[in-house]
Design an enzyme around this catalytic site. Structure first.
Site, PDB file in Angstrom:
ATOM      1  N   ASP A  54       2.886 -94.315  45.156  1.00 51.76           N
ATOM      2  CA  ASP A  54       3.569 -93.139  44.616  1.00 51.76           C
ATOM      3  C   ASP A  54       2.579 -92.047  44.218  1.00 51.76           C
ATOM      4  O   ASP A  54       1.523 -92.328  43.659  1.00 51.76           O
ATOM      5  CB  ASP A  54       4.362 -93.597  43.380  1.00 51.76           C
ATOM      6  CG  ASP A  54       5.179 -92.493  42.767  1.00 51.76           C
ATOM      7  OD1 ASP A  54       6.080 -92.000  43.455  1.00 51.76           O
ATOM      8  OD2 ASP A  54       4.906 -92.120  41.612  1.00 51.76           O
TER       9      ASP A  54
ATOM     10  N   GLU B 142       3.075 -91.521  49.554  1.00 53.18           N
ATOM     11  CA  GLU B 142       4.070 -90.559  49.102  1.00 53.18           C
ATOM     12  C   GLU B 142       3.292 -89.345  48.612  1.00 53.18           C
ATOM     13  O   GLU B 142       2.814 -89.309  47.481  1.00 53.18           O
ATOM     14  CB  GLU B 142       4.943 -91.149  47.983  1.00 53.18           C
ATOM     15  CG  GLU B 142       6.191 -90.340  47.717  1.00 53.18           C
ATOM     16  CD  GLU B 142       6.106 -89.434  46.485  1.00 53.18           C
ATOM     17  OE1 GLU B 142       6.942 -88.525  46.375  1.00 53.18           O
ATOM     18  OE2 GLU B 142       5.225 -89.634  45.634  1.00 53.18           O
TER      19      GLU B 142
HETATM   20  C1  GLC Z   1       7.212 -89.578  43.017  1.00 54.57           C
HETATM   21  C2  GLC Z   1       8.613 -90.134  42.938  1.00 54.57           C
HETATM   22  C3  GLC Z   1       9.399 -89.328  41.984  1.00 54.57           C
HETATM   23  C4  GLC Z   1       8.731 -89.345  40.626  1.00 54.57           C
HETATM   24  C5  GLC Z   1       7.271 -88.917  40.727  1.00 54.57           C
HETATM   25  C6  GLC Z   1       6.528 -89.217  39.485  1.00 54.57           C
HETATM   26  O1  GLC Z   1       7.198 -88.311  43.538  1.00 54.57           O
HETATM   27  O2  GLC Z   1       9.199 -90.161  44.211  1.00 54.57           O
HETATM   28  O3  GLC Z   1      10.718 -89.781  41.885  1.00 54.57           O
HETATM   29  O4  GLC Z   1       9.406 -88.507  39.736  1.00 54.57           O
HETATM   30  O5  GLC Z   1       6.603 -89.611  41.763  1.00 54.57           O
HETATM   31  O6  GLC Z   1       6.332 -90.599  39.359  1.00 54.57           O
END
Ligand code: GLC
Length: 653
Positions: free
Chosen positions: A286, A328
């Site tokens: 993430d 991500e």
């Molecule tokens: C990523 C997740 C999102 C979250 C962010 C902070 O972008 O997909 O949902 O708010 O990380 O953890």
């Protein structure tokens, strides 16, 4: 030289861990081979990141120790899977994979019920399931599971480790890949490390970015953008008990981990490998763009963030080479691609990355009914590495950010600011005549910026159409939903459906009655599945049936079409028609036919001049078949008519 260091280090560690030398050697044979092959890179990266520290050697030793322990705890059947995947190392580039992302609570109530839903995935053809965060999070301060207070404990409302084991076993038997999150960038302020830091423990204060006064935070703030400006303005939060400032880039309860401390890196690699050993085939890392902070920068996409990911990858190569990473990184198009790894042909960071660029461009084409920006944006994207693939999606649990490149917007003939405002208005329903029922996310009055929340069905107009009962509008909205899915299926990469979209789930407005969710409009598109509605997929004539059956068919045909595997075997076609988006997919082995994918984003019928494809050596015989419908399309004088919001997957026969 480096191998000698690693060997002696390793032997010292092993002597402590396992006294039986014979057993040890037999068991660790593959570990030794992989460590030998990767240690130079691991040592090199670790030195670049932490070489200036007095305790460098010690930390290096701790890292190797962590890896060997994790290897020794890796279940035998997963070790066998590693070996099989090493032999077939491009296994994930196949067209056979089709994914779905879901919240287990919203999808099935909890993890235990989820295992029983496996036949549903198989019915649709899903064989990769991303179970969104399941770890312990404080109630009301969870960020949808991304504010973790314990990296090894499953939230008791969601289930137990045993439940997850059942799912992993069930998936394993059915060749379904399990994807789990590791939230690498931050912890909840209720995580044990944060709690110890608050209690004054210096060791744990060094796990975060903690400052006595505003001097350094102010320096950072000068160049750091705000991620959640509406609910969490600024990037630092004052902690009353500590009497100190903490870096909190996302919400004020999400404390950023300090990766300039090698202890943090080692802790997190341990966590990643823990979940891989629980049976996760793929780990979604993430917010990877944020891993390294440097004053004077945006603190995103820093060189060191890439080094950290390379190091994580190399460590996993040693312990669990069958496991993959998803990056991500929802950042600028030219930056996203770097998360596959730079300076290499083969992906050396994450094998898979969210194709946020494509997703956002698709929504532009739906709103404008033309493909100018879509085509332009994709043309500007640098080619990706081999052994790397996209996760192509239309919707996910997050908002839609309009992160197009300004130059591309201009090249498409728009003013960047005005065009973004148009899209925000269009999707949040304030543009006259808009079919969409989305809502803004994180409107920033300082910049005029906003992102968009809403379910696919609601953004594509199905919610409004169904409310009005207008059959034609319903048909059009369904066509748009299928048009978007046709592209994530055929583009190249792994299509990732979002749970509920397969039956056209609308916005869920109930988040507005929940104090904990009210300030975060993303909850509008994180549904609780109504399984009675899901049953309607079996009743012909319903919206649920039409969508589910069409997606099921698309998935089945994708799996049969080798040209849809991802070996950088796509090229965009200039159609001379701004409403048509087209590309050619080649079979990388040249063993079967190419496929022309063409989509009409306009409300009017369009025609594709097949002569323009003659130089591709395509369509000249006039014998074309649409793989999706199984029909021969009507071609009039070398021109292929395409109905509004329709698409073709054309092959010669
Ligand atoms: C990523 C997740 C999102 C979250 C962010 C902070 O972008 O997909 O949902 O708010 O990380 O953890």
């Amino acid at each position: 030289m480096y191998e000698q260091i690693s060997h002696s280090l390793l032997n010292e560690i092993l002597d402590e861990l396992q006294p039986n030398a014979y057993e040890r050697r037999r068991d660790l044979q593959h570990f030794y081979t992989r460590l030998g092959a990767n240690f130079y890179a691991i040592h090199n990266l670790f030195e670049r990141l932490y070489g200036q520290r007095d305790d460098f050697e010690l930390q290096m030793q701790r890292l190797v120790e962590t890896l060997v322990r994790k290897y020794m705890h890796r279940p035998r059947e997963l070790k066998d899977l590693d070996i099989a995947r090493e032999k077939d190392h491009n296994w994930f580039l196949s067209q056979k994979w089709v994914g779905m992302a879901l919240y287990s609570a919203g999808f099935a109530g909890n993890l235990r019920n989820m295992a029983a839903k496996t036949p549903y995935f198989q019915e649709l053809g899903i064989n990769l399931v991303h179970i969104m965060p399941i770890l312990k999070c404080p109630v009301g301060k969870s960020d949808g599971g991304y504010a973790v207070s314990n990296f090894r404990e499953i939230d008791e409302r969601i289930g137990t480790l045993e439940d997850l084991q059942t799912i992993a076993d069930e998936f394993g038997k059915r060749d379904i890949l399990l994807v789990l999150d590791v939230v690498v960038n931050h912890t909840s302020d209720e995580h044990e490390w944060a709690q110890k830091a608050i209690a004054g423990d210096k060791k744990y204060q060094d796990y975060y970015y903690i400052f006595d006064n505003r001097e350094i935070p102010d320096m950072y703030e000068q160049s750091m953008p705000e991620i959640f400006p509406e609910s969490s303005p600024g990037n630092f939060t004052w902690n009353e008990t500590m009497q100190k400032w903490v870096m909190t880039v996302f919400h004020n309860y999400q404390w950023d981990l300090n990766y300039s401390n090698p202890a943090v890196f080692i802790e997190m690699i341990d966590v990643i490998l823990f979940w891989i050993n629980q049976g996760a085939d793929i780990i979604r890392l993430d917010a990877v763009a944020f891993l390294w902070k440097k004053i004077g920068t945006t603190c995103q996409n820093e060189r060191e963030a890439h080094l950290l990911l390379q190091l994580m990858k190399d460590c996993c190569q040693v312990v669990a080479p069958g496991a993959l990473f998803i990056a991500e990184a929802i950042v600028a198009p030219v930056e996203i691609i770097k998360y596959f790894g730079e300076d290499a042909i083969i992906a050396k960071e994450c094998e898979i990355a969210y194709n946020a660029t494509f997703m956002a461009l698709l929504w532009d084409a739906i709103a404008t009914q033309n493909c100018k920006l879509l085509t332009q944006g994709l043309k500007s994207l640098p080619g990706k590495l081999e052994r790397a693939t996209w996760l192509n999606y239309v919707r996910c649990h997050d908002d839609i950010g309009l992160g197009y490149d300004d130059n591309d917007i201009r090249a498409a003939g728009y003013d960047p600011f005005a065009h973004r405002q148009f899209l925000i208005d269009f999707y949040t329903g304030s543009y006259p005549g808009s079919f969409a029922s989305g809502v803004p996310f994180m409107r920033n009055d300082k910049t005029g910026d906003a992102r968009i929340s809403g379910s696919l069905a609601s953004l594509a107009g199905l919610e409004k159409a169904a409310q009005s009962g207008n059959e034609q509008e319903i048909r059009i909205a369904i066509d748009k939903i299928l048009l978007l899915h046709n592209l994530i299926m055929a583009f190249g990469g792994i299509p990732l459906l979002y749970y509920g979209d397969e039956i056209g789930t609308f916005n869920d407005y109930s988040y507005r009655d929940d104090h904990d969710k009210l300030g975060d409009s993303r909850w509008i598109h994180r549904p609780t599945i109504d399984w009675q509605r899901v049953e309607l997929r079996k009743r012909q004539g319903t919206i649920e049936y039409t969508l589910f059956a069409a997606l099921k068919k698309m998935i089945a045909i994708r799996k049969e079409t080798t040209a849809f595997a991802d070996f950088n075997n796509r090229h965009l076609i200039d159609t001379n028609n701004e409403h048509l988006f087209a590309f050619m997919r080649f079979d990388h082995n040249r063993s079967s036919k190419s496929v022309l994918v063409v989509s009409n984003f306009s409300a009017e019928p369009q025609t594709l001049d097949l002569q323009t494809l003659a130089h591709e050596g395509f369509g000249t015989s006039g014998q074309l078949i649409d793989l999706y419908s199984g029909q021969q399309p009507v071609i009039e004088e070398g021109r292929l008519p395409i109905q509004p919001f329709h698409f073709y997957w054309l092959s010669e026969y």
